[in-house]
Motif scaffolding. Structure first.
Motif, mmCIF file in Angstrom:
data_model
loop_
_atom_site.group_PDB
_atom_site.id
_atom_site.type_symbol
_atom_site.label_atom_id
_atom_site.label_comp_id
_atom_site.label_asym_id
_atom_site.label_seq_id
_atom_site.Cartn_x
_atom_site.Cartn_y
_atom_site.Cartn_z
ATOM 1 N N TRP A 27 0.435 -21.524 -4.236
ATOM 2 C CA TRP A 27 1.418 -20.692 -4.930
ATOM 3 C C TRP A 27 2.654 -20.500 -4.062
ATOM 4 C CZ3 TRP A 27 1.593 -19.657 -9.832
ATOM 5 C CH2 TRP A 27 2.431 -18.643 -10.313
ATOM 6 N N ASN A 172 -1.662 -13.431 -12.318
ATOM 7 C CA ASN A 172 -2.420 -12.511 -11.470
ATOM 8 C C ASN A 172 -3.778 -12.133 -12.044
ATOM 9 O OD1 ASN A 172 -0.466 -12.552 -9.512
ATOM 10 N ND2 ASN A 172 0.699 -10.879 -10.451
ATOM 11 N N ASP A 186 -3.166 -9.733 -6.459
ATOM 12 C CA ASP A 186 -1.749 -9.393 -6.298
ATOM 13 C C ASP A 186 -1.476 -7.924 -6.636
ATOM 14 O OD1 ASP A 186 0.841 -9.868 -5.643
ATOM 15 O OD2 ASP A 186 1.289 -11.243 -7.289
HETATM 16 MG MG LIG Z 1 0.904 -13.248 -8.051
#
Ligand SMILES: [Mg+2]
Ligand SMILES: Nc1ncnc2c1ncn2[C@@H]1O[C@H](COP(=O)(O)OP(=O)(O)OP(=O)(O)O)[C@@H](O)[C@H]1O
Length: 241
Positions: A27, A172, A186
């Protein structure tokens, strides 16, 4: 923010934290932060210092929320002059925006909506030491030099106060092989606020990840009737902060 497609330079700190493990980038966020998976069952987040939320903030929130909900278990965290890092144990499941779930938006959207409802049900609002109220969000924005339009200073009355995820965008939520939500990640801004703050952003984010037409499906999976006034207020507030 997206799954990296081009080669990623691995920061020296991340190499150190990986020790003997191999690293795969998973990510890249909008603020220059990177997340890597190790082949020994860990995730390493590494990011420049950020005035909106820090990985130190995320560490304490993960430790608190982990008492009630499946979230990443913190193995270590730290910072230097320029960056912060957070190492967690890998959870089962894949992000709701992994290619397999982008290919099945109806399944992914339902999982994210149901997962958000489960998060709101699981976290005890009266015990939560963190806040994500409208005044606290406006103050946080002011600290970053962002002035909120006057029209957004007066929020609609709170419908239901819950512990909000506070970054309830689809990536998330993790989804298991059964197509149901498996965990939340997150949590750097997690705190108490009206549930519509999360519902507005989760539903809005479906368009970024799956294209138009999925917003109300997410709200239906969450299990409420769309409240158009609060949806539009909290979407505008999100975009303004
Ligand atoms: Mg995230
Ligand atoms: N412990 C974990 N177990 C499984 N997957 C994880 C874990 N930690 C992070 N991930 C994966 O890495 C991705 C990036 O992590 P995270 O969302 O915490 O980073 P971020 O940079 O703060 O994201 P954003 O761009 O939303 O701000 C997640 O979407 C998830 O797919």
């Amino acid at each position: 923010m997206s799954i990296p497609v081009d080669p990623v330079d691995v920061p020296a700190r991340v190499r150190d934290l990986a020790r003997d493990a191999a690293l795969a980038p998973v990510w890249r966020n909008n603020d220059g932060g990177l997340t890597f998976r190790t082949d020994d069952g860990r995730f390493i987040k590494h990011a420049p210092h950020n005035a909106e939320s820090s990985l130190a903030d995320e560490t304490v929130r993960l430790e608190w929320a982990g008492r009630f909900l499946r979230v990443p278990h913190v193995l270590e965290s730290g910072q230097d002059d320029t960056h912060e890092w957070l190492v967690t144990r890998a959870l089962p499941g894949e992000s709701a925006v992994a290619p397999r779930w982008v290919a099945q938006p109806a399944v992914a959207v339902r999982a994210v909506g149901e997962g958000l409802r489960a998060l709101h049900e699981a976290l005890p609002v009266e015990e939560c030491p963190f806040e994500w109220s409208v005044p606290s969000r406006i103050a946080n924005a002011a600290g970053r030099g962002i002035r909120i339009p006057d029209a957004l200073r007066e929020p609609p009355p709170i419908d239901r106060l819950v512990v909000c995820h506070a970054d309830a965008c689809c990536p998330n939520t993790l989804i298991g092989d059964d197509g149901r939500w498996s965990a939340h990640v997150d949590l750097g801004l997690l705190g108490t606020g009206d549930r519509w703050g999360d519902i507005a952003v989760a539903s809005m984010s479906t368009e970024w990840n799956y294209g138009p037409g999925w917003e109300d499906a997410l709200i239906e999976a969450y299990g409420v009737e769309p409240d158009r006034t609060r949806l539009s207020y909290y979407r505008e507030l999100w975009n303004a902060t």
